[in-house]
Design an enzyme around this catalytic site. Structure first.
Site, PDB file in Angstrom:
ATOM      1  N   HIS A   1       0.822  -1.220   0.000  1.00 41.78           N
ATOM      2  CA  HIS A   1       0.000   0.000   0.000  1.00 41.78           C
ATOM      3  C   HIS A   1       0.857   1.272   0.000  1.00 41.78           C
ATOM      4  O   HIS A   1       0.312   2.379   0.013  1.00 41.78           O
ATOM      5  CB  HIS A   1      -0.948   0.016   1.206  1.00 41.78           C
ATOM      6  CG  HIS A   1      -1.982  -1.072   1.168  1.00 41.78           C
ATOM      7  ND1 HIS A   1      -2.844  -1.235   0.104  1.00 41.78           N
ATOM      8  CD2 HIS A   1      -2.275  -2.078   2.039  1.00 41.78           C
ATOM      9  CE1 HIS A   1      -3.628  -2.285   0.339  1.00 41.78           C
ATOM     10  NE2 HIS A   1      -3.299  -2.815   1.492  1.00 41.78           N
TER      11      HIS A   1
ATOM     12  N   ASP B   1      -2.698 -10.544  -2.955  1.00 42.29           N
ATOM     13  CA  ASP B   1      -3.240 -10.140  -1.652  1.00 42.29           C
ATOM     14  C   ASP B   1      -4.718  -9.791  -1.851  1.00 42.29           C
ATOM     15  O   ASP B   1      -5.119  -9.370  -2.935  1.00 42.29           O
ATOM     16  CB  ASP B   1      -2.462  -8.923  -1.152  1.00 42.29           C
ATOM     17  CG  ASP B   1      -2.813  -8.534   0.269  1.00 42.29           C
ATOM     18  OD1 ASP B   1      -2.059  -8.903   1.177  1.00 42.29           O
ATOM     19  OD2 ASP B   1      -3.845  -7.847   0.462  1.00 42.29           O
TER      20      ASP B   1
ATOM     21  N   HIS C   1      -6.314  -7.354  -0.693  1.00 45.26           N
ATOM     22  CA  HIS C   1      -6.504  -5.912  -0.875  1.00 45.26           C
ATOM     23  C   HIS C   1      -5.828  -5.443  -2.161  1.00 45.26           C
ATOM     24  O   HIS C   1      -4.775  -5.957  -2.536  1.00 45.26           O
ATOM     25  CB  HIS C   1      -5.899  -5.142   0.307  1.00 45.26           C
ATOM     26  CG  HIS C   1      -6.492  -5.519   1.637  1.00 45.26           C
ATOM     27  ND1 HIS C   1      -5.987  -6.535   2.415  1.00 45.26           N
ATOM     28  CD2 HIS C   1      -7.565  -5.015   2.293  1.00 45.26           C
ATOM     29  CE1 HIS C   1      -6.721  -6.645   3.521  1.00 45.26           C
ATOM     30  NE2 HIS C   1      -7.686  -5.729   3.474  1.00 45.26           N
TER      31      HIS C   1
ATOM     32  N   ASP D   1      -4.523 -13.038   2.733  1.00 47.30           N
ATOM     33  CA  ASP D   1      -5.767 -12.668   3.408  1.00 47.30           C
ATOM     34  C   ASP D   1      -7.011 -12.990   2.589  1.00 47.30           C
ATOM     35  O   ASP D   1      -8.110 -12.602   2.957  1.00 47.30           O
ATOM     36  CB  ASP D   1      -5.749 -11.188   3.833  1.00 47.30           C
ATOM     37  CG  ASP D   1      -5.024 -10.295   2.852  1.00 47.30           C
ATOM     38  OD1 ASP D   1      -4.721 -10.754   1.736  1.00 47.30           O
ATOM     39  OD2 ASP D   1      -4.766  -9.123   3.189  1.00 47.30           O
TER      40      ASP D   1
HETATM   41 ZN    ZN Z   1      -4.130  -7.469   2.363  1.00 47.62          ZN
HETATM   42 ZN    ZN Z   2      -4.053  -7.777  -4.534  1.00 48.20          ZN
END
Ligand code: ZN
Ligand code: ZN
Ligand code: ZN
Length: 437
Positions: free
Chosen positions: A116, A156, A158, A245
């Site tokens: 991120h 991931d 996210h 995740d």
């Molecule tokens: Zn994540």
């Molecule tokens: Zn991702």
């Protein structure tokens, strides 16, 4: 399991760095136990007894390694700890092992995570301060200039918004992010229409999946979208941001992926280097997923691998969702194949304005980016003003910039006024320059 005589098909290097002394807070999901259980499991399963799987030590990323990617404000030491340097250093080591042919594949099981973190860093967002994969990519391109085409597949849960931001204008780095739909999960971004800056259109591909996506959906994406793209692009290196995740037991997301599914996904994507990102189901998922990824990287049978509460057929992908995923893969593949047909802007300035929120550190940053378009990769500057009070002009002269773009970058650096800091990355000269504004 008996491992005494098992031999890995691919020599596989593992780097563990659990960062004992780094945490956001004692009960925060991003904590050291994430890797302690995995390390125990790897020893217990006898993975290090398999011939060809070995453990290596992390290095330490230098200011120079970090400055190739980031503009840290007010400076590097104010926004990171030694743990971040070792996590990034572990990733660099993972790359070095592969490029020096000491192993065929490697896996950096490190924390803190990084995907991120964007190009400008004022603090911590989504548990990330600096971008581990990006620091590794720039280290590779600096030290091994014959390596040009690199793919980062972010699995991931996210959206890898930081990695997307860093390589948005880069025509040589293909970034594919597969994640839970940004309408339902942090960081609320990563949509199919976000395809990269003009000049690198189609080199960012976002694949948002519906909440509840199972092994069937993920494997469909891997087989019908990621694999064909990798076969066509023929990258020099494939990196997997291996966030875990998406697991059905993860406490902060809504997917239904399994450890066996992750192992199969790894087999299809066949990354040269994996980097651990998120994954917060510390006891029920991480040790099993990591074991699966390691076995898969090594080319060793992983079919026995199951979570303690695993039940086959527990998660079924609804046919309407399967249809949606198939349609999405078709249209993304189409974007990818048509990318060279899109007419590119070859002159003028393209502006991009955005507000970047640092949820972990509670900072808001308002940015304006100005990209000079050219036949070459161009040049850009970012003007950043954060709620910390820090402001800066940040100039990035990319690899392969022509003389005119290079002079434009230097002129922006020399003439910037009214900011606390002025910083410049000159990628071909591998120089980072900083002055007070
Ligand atoms: Zn994540
Ligand atoms: Zn991702
Ligand atoms: Zn130019």
């Amino acid at each position: 399991m008996k491992t005494g005589r098992i031999k890995a098909k691919n020599r596989t290097g593992l780097i563990f760095f659990p960062a004992y002394d780094w945490e956001i807070s004692a009960f925060h999901p991003e904590r050291k136990e994430r890797l302690l259980y995995t390390h125990d499991q790897v020893i217990e399963e006898g993975l290090l007894d398999i011939e060809g799987i070995s453990e290596f030590k992390a290095g330490i990323a230098t200011d120079k390694d970090i400055s190739r990617v980031h503009f840290c404000l007010p400076d590097i030491d104010s926004v990171i700890t030694d743990s971040h340097r070792i996590s990034a250093g572990g990733c660099i080591e993972a790359a070095r092992l592969v490029l020096e042919k000491k192993v065929d594949r490697s896996f950096a099981l490190v924390r803190p995570p990084g995907h991120h973190s964007m190009r400008v860093v004022h603090g911590c967002r989504g548990f990330c301060n600096i971008n581990m994969e990006a620091i590794m990519v720039e280290w590779i391109r600096t030290n091994y200039p014959h390596i040009k085409k690199i793919v980062i597949v972010d699995t991931d849960c996210h959206h890898g918004d930081g990695t997307q931001d860093i390589f948005w204008h880069d025509p040589d780095i293909l970034f594919i992010s597969v994640h839970q739909d940004g309408r339902t999960l942090y960081p609320w971004s990563g949509f199919p229409e976000d395809l990269g800056g003009s000049g690198a259109r189609g080199m960012t591909l976002n694949v948002p999946l519906p909440p509840g996506t199972t092994d069937d959906g993920f494997i469909y994406v891997a087989e019908n979208l990621i694999r064909p793209i990798l076969d066509e692009f023929k990258p020099d290196i494939v990196i997997n941001s291996a966030g875990q995740d998406n697991h059905y037991s993860d406490p902060i997301t809504d997917m239904q992926f399994t450890a066996g599914g992750y192992a199969r996904l790894t087999e299809i994507v066949s990354p040269d280097i994996c980097v651990l990102e998120g994954g917060y189901s510390i006891e029920m998922a991480l040790p099993y997923i990591n074991t699966g990824i390691i076995l898969s990287l090594a080319g060793v049978d992983y079919s026995y691998l199951k979570e303690p509460d695993f039940r086959p057929d527990r998660f079924k992908q609804a046919s309407v969702e399967m249809k949606y995923i198939a349609g999405l893969c078709d249209s993304m593949l189409n974007y990818w194949r048509k990318r060279q047909g899109i007419p590119l802007k070859k002159e003028g300035i393209v502006e991009r304005r955005k507000t970047v929120r640092y949820d972990t550190d509670n900072i808001v940053d308002r940015q304006a980016e100005f990209k000079k378009m050219c036949d070459c990769p161009g040049v850009f500057r970012i003007e950043t003003r954060a709620s910390t009070g820090n402001s800066a002009t940040c100039v990035h002269i990319p690899r392969g910039a022509c003389e005119s773009c290079r002079s434009q970058g230097i002129e922006w650096f020399d003439s910037a006024e009214g900011f606390d800091f002025v910083q410049m990355q000159d990628m071909d000269k591998d120089i980072f320059t900083s002055r007070k504004g």
